[in-house]
Design a protein around this motif. Structure first.
Motif, mmCIF file in Angstrom:
data_model
loop_
_atom_site.group_PDB
_atom_site.id
_atom_site.type_symbol
_atom_site.label_atom_id
_atom_site.label_comp_id
_atom_site.label_asym_id
_atom_site.label_seq_id
_atom_site.Cartn_x
_atom_site.Cartn_y
_atom_site.Cartn_z
ATOM 1 N N ARG A 463 0.818 -1.208 0.000
ATOM 2 C CA ARG A 463 0.000 0.000 0.000
ATOM 3 C C ARG A 463 0.856 1.263 0.000
ATOM 4 O O ARG A 463 0.486 2.278 -0.571
ATOM 5 N N GLY A 465 4.591 1.324 -0.581
ATOM 6 C CA GLY A 465 5.639 1.288 -1.599
ATOM 7 C C GLY A 465 5.108 1.508 -3.010
ATOM 8 O O GLY A 465 5.732 2.200 -3.823
ATOM 9 N N GLU A 483 11.046 -6.851 -3.165
ATOM 10 C CA GLU A 483 9.775 -7.365 -2.646
ATOM 11 C C GLU A 483 9.867 -8.867 -2.423
ATOM 12 O O GLU A 483 10.611 -9.551 -3.099
ATOM 13 N N VAL A 484 9.092 -9.354 -1.450
ATOM 14 C CA VAL A 484 9.008 -10.799 -1.268
ATOM 15 C C VAL A 484 7.783 -11.392 -1.962
ATOM 16 O O VAL A 484 7.797 -12.532 -2.387
ATOM 17 N N GLY A 502 12.944 -11.049 -3.124
ATOM 18 C CA GLY A 502 13.617 -11.558 -1.930
ATOM 19 C C GLY A 502 13.370 -10.670 -0.732
ATOM 20 O O GLY A 502 12.783 -9.587 -0.850
ATOM 21 N N ASN A 503 13.819 -11.134 0.405
ATOM 22 C CA ASN A 503 13.684 -10.385 1.638
ATOM 23 C C ASN A 503 14.789 -9.330 1.698
ATOM 24 O O ASN A 503 15.970 -9.660 1.656
ATOM 25 N N ALA A 505 15.884 -7.777 4.063
ATOM 26 C CA ALA A 505 16.757 -7.901 5.226
ATOM 27 C C ALA A 505 17.923 -8.852 4.949
ATOM 28 O O ALA A 505 18.873 -8.920 5.728
ATOM 29 N N THR A 524 9.637 0.714 3.089
ATOM 30 C CA THR A 524 8.187 0.851 3.331
ATOM 31 C C THR A 524 7.565 -0.376 3.964
ATOM 32 O O THR A 524 6.353 -0.528 3.953
ATOM 33 N N ILE A 525 8.379 -1.276 4.508
ATOM 34 C CA ILE A 525 7.775 -2.464 5.116
ATOM 35 C C ILE A 525 7.312 -2.133 6.520
ATOM 36 O O ILE A 525 7.914 -1.310 7.206
HETATM 37 P P1 AMP Z 1 1.920 -2.647 2.815
HETATM 38 O O1 AMP Z 1 1.860 -2.827 4.302
HETATM 39 O O2 AMP Z 1 0.599 -2.797 2.140
HETATM 40 O O3 AMP Z 1 2.633 -1.371 2.433
HETATM 41 O O4 AMP Z 1 2.773 -3.852 2.266
HETATM 42 C C1 AMP Z 1 4.102 -4.078 2.641
HETATM 43 C C2 AMP Z 1 4.791 -4.839 1.549
HETATM 44 O O5 AMP Z 1 6.118 -5.067 1.953
HETATM 45 C C3 AMP Z 1 4.181 -6.192 1.248
HETATM 46 O O6 AMP Z 1 3.923 -6.275 -0.119
HETATM 47 C C4 AMP Z 1 5.254 -7.175 1.678
HETATM 48 O O7 AMP Z 1 5.307 -8.291 0.808
HETATM 49 C C5 AMP Z 1 6.515 -6.369 1.571
HETATM 50 N N1 AMP Z 1 7.559 -6.791 2.492
HETATM 51 C C6 AMP Z 1 7.435 -6.976 3.834
HETATM 52 N N2 AMP Z 1 8.594 -7.319 4.390
HETATM 53 C C7 AMP Z 1 9.513 -7.338 3.379
HETATM 54 C C8 AMP Z 1 10.904 -7.599 3.318
HETATM 55 N N3 AMP Z 1 11.595 -7.908 4.419
HETATM 56 N N4 AMP Z 1 11.527 -7.525 2.124
HETATM 57 C C9 AMP Z 1 10.834 -7.212 1.027
HETATM 58 N N5 AMP Z 1 9.531 -6.945 1.025
HETATM 59 C C10 AMP Z 1 8.850 -7.004 2.176
#
Ligand code: AMP
Length: 595
Positions: A463, A465, A483-484, A502-503, A505, A524-525
């Motif tokens: 939402r 990102g 993104e994961v 990928g993650n 982190a 933005t996570i």
């Molecule tokens: P939102 O809360 O709607 O902004 O979504 C957060 C987004 O961050 C989701 O699409 C998750 O898949 C992504 N996400 C969460 N943690 C990670 C991470 N460690 N690495 C990459 N993407 C992530």
């Protein structure tokens, strides 16, 4: 049914959960607490009703896991300071209440013609409330974090400690009491000599010393080690390992406490949670990692139901009634008077009384031990069980009544209450400067003249990102997204971003985004622990890069700023300001110290 016999553990879990679900749903439909459904599901698979009989000792062990996870979660909300703050009321309160309940239980035992020892065991069993029921009740009503909630939990901790002592002392007392309750063989097995009083005092001393040793270990070593461990694991970037760490800590400490120090599982888990509660972040993270908790808590109720022999209701209705009255009325009145005597308001007294007006797991353990030692007639155990089931059944009603009384007073109280808890936090962090900018979507502001071919790295394309990414693309920027999630990646591709799956982190993934050439990094996570890992790694690799991070609490803001975020934007604050803006206009944010 062969499958059920070959795999009793699986059968117990599956049938327990499925029936609990069905009965719980039915209870919900009938507008009664689902707990009632879970208990009835237990009765249905118990040995006293026809049909499938689940393995009650397995069910009981599974229930213990539920108790551990629940108590751990309670500990997460409970700091040592909270405990200390309520000790002046919780300690005398619990002691007096245990005394009153025990006396009432002894009186009933006397009326039933039992021995004095039977009366003591019976009374003690009626005096200790169920952790699971209490925490569920407080959680459901969102009062776990209020002063009343703290007093109730502190009170429960004292009761727990008293019961630990009782469980250890009972065998010793049995050796002493009433001449010949125990055979020499049992005494020997229990490690008792006939030394009498000296032995008893020694037993008490050793028990207290063990509890104290456990507390000391937790407060000195655990308090440093456990948060450190969680932090370390969070930095591996593996969610799976993080979750595992939470379970390993909760269960490991509880088990270790029981094995090494003779402390109850519940108390051990509570302490493990409590040492984590000092860091708000680890607390949140640990909580999120506990989804198994509720499932096991349900099994707790099922296992209680299984022990219940409904026949006792017909055999001894008056005894059952008297037992329930002691638990529900006797204990409540005692608690009410004590709390009032300490000068707390009536609604506090009512909540505490209601939360303690039930009995549960400890009572069964105590009654079981009493029967095993030949102190308590089996009838006594049946009465304790009936008392437990019925008091758990009526507990929601008691609560409703108590909370009804609370309504009159609730306002000044709840308004006053959140302040002290939140006091150290508001606006003390460097957030305001950044977040008071009314525009949550960072418009091109104060750009470091783009000398290299810069790209923007966006971590997370949900939402938050996705809005950033689309905006950047519309402005003609090059965007790299980490993104994961599959679908979020697809959205990023559609918006014309380059994607890394990928993650974030994970150091390798982050490195692939080529931060050295990037203009900024948008983190933005939503999860602060994970975001912290990303920020920390990025900052270590690139001392100059601009890092913008999304946060949801002041603690997270502080955490991320500390790790090197240039700007943190608080989601909730921006939402609030935007809403406020409708009413007062764009200057609404002046209150937080404008620039
Ligand atoms: P939102 O809360 O709607 O902004 O979504 C957060 C987004 O961050 C989701 O699409 C998750 O898949 C992504 N996400 C969460 N943690 C990670 C991470 N460690 N690495 C990459 N993407 C992530």
């Amino acid at each position: 049914v062969p499958a059920a016999h070959a795999t009793p553990l699986i059968a117990t879990i599956v049938i327990g959960l499925v029936l609990a679900f069905i009965f719980g749903l039915a209870a919900q439909r009938l507008r009664i607490s689902p707990l009632v459904g879970y208990l009835l599901a237990g009765v249905a698979v118990g040995p006293f009703t026809p049909g499938f009989v689940a393995d009650s000792s397995l069910a009981h062990e599974l229930a213990e896991i539920g108790v551990i996870l629940l108590m751990f979660a309670v500990g997460l909300h409970f700091s040592l300071n909270d405990l200390m703050a309520v000790r002046s009321i919780a300690l005398p309160g619990a002691v007096v209440q245990i005394g009153v309940a025990t006396l009432l239980g002894m009186a009933l035992a006397w009326a039933l013609g039992w021995s004095i020892a039977a009366g003591v065991v019976f009374g003690l069993a009626l005096s200790v409330a169920s952790t699971v029921v209490l925490t569920r009740a407080l959680q459901e009503r969102r009062i776990l974090d209020t002063e009343r909630g703290h007093i109730a939990v502190g009170w429960l901790v004292v009761e727990d400690l008293a019961m630990v002592l009782a469980l250890v002392l009972l065998p010793a007392l049995a050796g002493q009491g009433a001449g010949g309750g125990l055979t020499a063989q049992i005494r020997e097995a229990l490690g008792l000599d006939s030394a009498g009083l000296g032995g008893l005092v020694a037993t008490i001393g050793i028990t207290i010393a063990k509890v104290a040793a456990f507390a000391a270990v937790m407060l000195i070593a655990g308090r440093r080690l456990i948060p450190w461990l969680l932090h370390h694991v969070a930095h591996t970037g593996s969610r799976e390992l993080f979750r595992l760490a939470v379970y390993a800590i909760a269960l490991g400490v509880a088990f270790g406490a029981a094995e090494l120090f003779g402390v109850s599982f519940a108390l051990g888990a509570f302490m493990a949670g409590m040492v984590l509660s000092e860091s708000q972040l680890s607390q949140r993270a640990a909580e999120e990692a506990l989804p198994l908790r509720d499932a096991f808590a349900v099994l707790f109720f099922v296992s209680v139901g299984m022990l219940f022999d409904p026949g006792v209701l017909l055999r001894d209705p008056l005894g059952v009634l008297a037992t329930v009255l002691i638990v529900v009325v006797g204990k409540s009145v005692a608690a009410l008077l004590i709390v009032r005597a300490f000068g707390h308001p009536i609604h506090t007294a009512l909540t505490i009384s209601a939360s303690l007006a039930q009995i549960g797991e400890f009572s069964f353990i105590l009654a079981g031990l009493g029967v095993g030692l030949g102190l308590l007639p089996t009838e006594g155990r049946d009465l304790v069980l009936a008392g437990a089931i019925l008091s758990i059944l009526v507990n929601p009603l008691i609560f409703a009544a108590a909370e009804g009384g609370r309504f009159i007073h609730v306002r000044p109280f709840t308004l006053r209450r959140p302040r002290p808890a939140a006091a150290p936090l508001p606006a003390a962090t460097p957030v305001p400067a950044a977040s008071s900018a009314p525009e949550p979507v960072p418009a091109p502001e104060a750009e470091p003249a783009p000398e290299p071919p810069p790209h923007e790295v966006v971590v997370g394309y949900g939402r938050v990102g996705a809005v950033i990414g689309a905006g950047l693309r519309a402005a003609g920027r090059r965007v790299v997204v980490i993104e994961v999630a599959e679908d979020a990646l697809a959205a990023a591709r559609q918006d014309g971003a380059e994607v890394l799956e990928g993650n974030a982190a994970d150091p390798e993934v982050l490195a692939a985004a080529d931060l050295g050439r990037a203009a900024r990094l948008f983190v933005t996570i939503p999860e602060a622990f994970e975001a912290g890992t990303v920020v920390e790694q990025a900052r270590a690799a690139q001392p100059r890069i601009e890092i913008l991070a999304r946060v949801h609490s002041d603690a997270a803001a502080e955490h991320l700023t500390g790790l090197g975020a240039s700007t943190v934007v608080s989601g909730e604050r921006e939402i609030a300001l935007r809403m406020l803006e409708r009413a007062i206009g764009p200057n609404a944010n002046l209150e937080q110290g404008s620039v």
